[in-house]
Enzyme design. Sequence first.
Site, PDB file in Angstrom:
ATOM      1  CE  LYS A  52      -3.580  -2.527   2.240  1.00  0.00           C
ATOM      2  NZ  LYS A  52      -4.505  -2.871   3.494  1.00  0.00           N
ATOM      3  CD  GLN A  96      -3.226  -4.692   6.429  1.00  0.00           C
ATOM      4  OE1 GLN A  96      -3.493  -3.437   5.951  1.00  0.00           O
ATOM      5  NE2 GLN A  96      -3.756  -5.412   5.922  1.00  0.00           N
ATOM      6  CG  ASP A 119      -9.221  -0.084   5.584  1.00  0.00           C
ATOM      7  OD1 ASP A 119      -8.880  -0.473   4.555  1.00  0.00           O
ATOM      8  OD2 ASP A 119      -8.331  -0.144   6.584  1.00  0.00           O
TER       9      ASP A 119
HETATM   10  N1  GUN Z   1      -6.622  -6.936   6.585  1.00  0.00           N
HETATM   11  C1  GUN Z   1      -7.371  -7.668   5.657  1.00  0.00           C
HETATM   12  N2  GUN Z   1      -7.733  -6.706   4.703  1.00  0.00           N
HETATM   13  C2  GUN Z   1      -7.722  -5.594   5.033  1.00  0.00           C
HETATM   14  C3  GUN Z   1      -8.114  -4.104   4.604  1.00  0.00           C
HETATM   15  O1  GUN Z   1      -8.685  -4.210   3.583  1.00  0.00           O
HETATM   16  N3  GUN Z   1      -7.668  -3.176   5.624  1.00  0.00           N
HETATM   17  C4  GUN Z   1      -7.019  -3.165   6.592  1.00  0.00           C
HETATM   18  N4  GUN Z   1      -7.026  -2.319   7.276  1.00  0.00           N
HETATM   19  N5  GUN Z   1      -6.656  -4.579   7.212  1.00  0.00           N
HETATM   20  C5  GUN Z   1      -7.144  -5.728   6.327  1.00  0.00           C
END
Ligand code: GUN
Length: 296
Positions: A52, A96, A119
Site C-alpha cells: 500500500k 491494518q 478502509d
Molecule cells: N486486513 C485484511 N484486509 C484488510 C483491509 O482491506 N484493510 C485493513 N486495514 N486491514 C485488512
Amino acid sequence: MELLDGQLVSNIIKEGLKLQVGQLTVEGKKVPHLAAVLVGNNGASETYVGAKVKTCSEIGFRSTLLRLDADTSENRLLNIIDDLNNDVDIDGILVQLPLPKHISDEKVINAILPSKDVDGFHPINVGKMVQGLPAFISATPHGILLLLEHYKINTKGKHAVVVGRSNIVGRPMSVLLSSNTPTGNCTVTLCHSHTPNLSELCRQADIIVAALGKPEFVTADMVKEGAVIIDVGITRVPDSSKKSGFALKGDVKFDEVAPRCSYITPVPRGVGPMTIAALMKNTFMACEERSGGSLI
Ligand code: GUN
C-alpha cells in the site's frame, strides 16, 4: 474462460490516479496523504502494508507508515489515531487488521474519523453504504466491483453466492451485489460456516465470491458451467520449493474450476491488486472531500 486480471485493471486505475495527482500538483493543490498503521509483525500484514505504501509513492500520493510494537497498548493506539484525526495534512487513515488480541478492533475502527476512514470499516460508512448513500466502501468489495465494471460483467438479475460473512469482505459484498446499482441488482445468498447445503447453493450461482479464507475450498463440482468466480482468498501454505517457504493459495481450486467458468480471478494478481487500487481511489476521494468536494 477469461481471466479477470486484477493486476492489469489496478494498473489502469493507478495510472488514472497518477494523472489526477499530477494535475493537482500543477494547480498547486494538496496531494493525497495516507497514514498506515501497522501493529506487530504479522508477515502477511507487513506485505500488504508495504504494498500500500509503495503504491502511494508510485502514483504520487504521500504516505506515513507508523510501525508499532506488538505490545503497544490499546490506549496508545487510540491516542495515535486521535493525533492522525487531528492532523490536517492526513487525508486517510488505515489500521491494518488483524490487531494483536489485547486490542479491540471495534474500538480502534470506531476511533477513526469517518471522513478519513478510507478502509470503509467505520459504522457510519457501513451504514451509509447499506443505505446506498455516498460512503467509503471497504477496499476489497470496492475493488471487486471495479473489476466487474471493467470487464462489463452483467450482474443484473443474477444469483450471486457469497461465501464468508466477514465485516471486511463477505457482508459488504452481499449488500453491494444486491444494491440497485450498475454492479448490483443480484439476488444474493450469503453462506457461512453454518450453511448446511453450501455446495448445492454454489452450484446454483451465476457469480461466486469465495471469501472464507480456506485454501482451495471451492471445487469444480460446486460450480455451474459458465459461472463467474471471484476468489478473495490468499492464504500462505507451507511450500519448501519456494524461496519464501510458502505458496499463496486462493479459496478456489483454480486448475479444476477455471475450465468450467466464464470468468475467474487468479491468485495472486486477481483481487489483491484491486484492493489496493480501491484503497487509493478512496484516499483520493478523501483528499478531494477535505479540499472542499462534496462526494461524502
Ligand atoms: N486486513 C485484511 N484486509 C484488510 C483491509 O482491506 N484493510 C485493513 N486495514 N486491514 C485488512
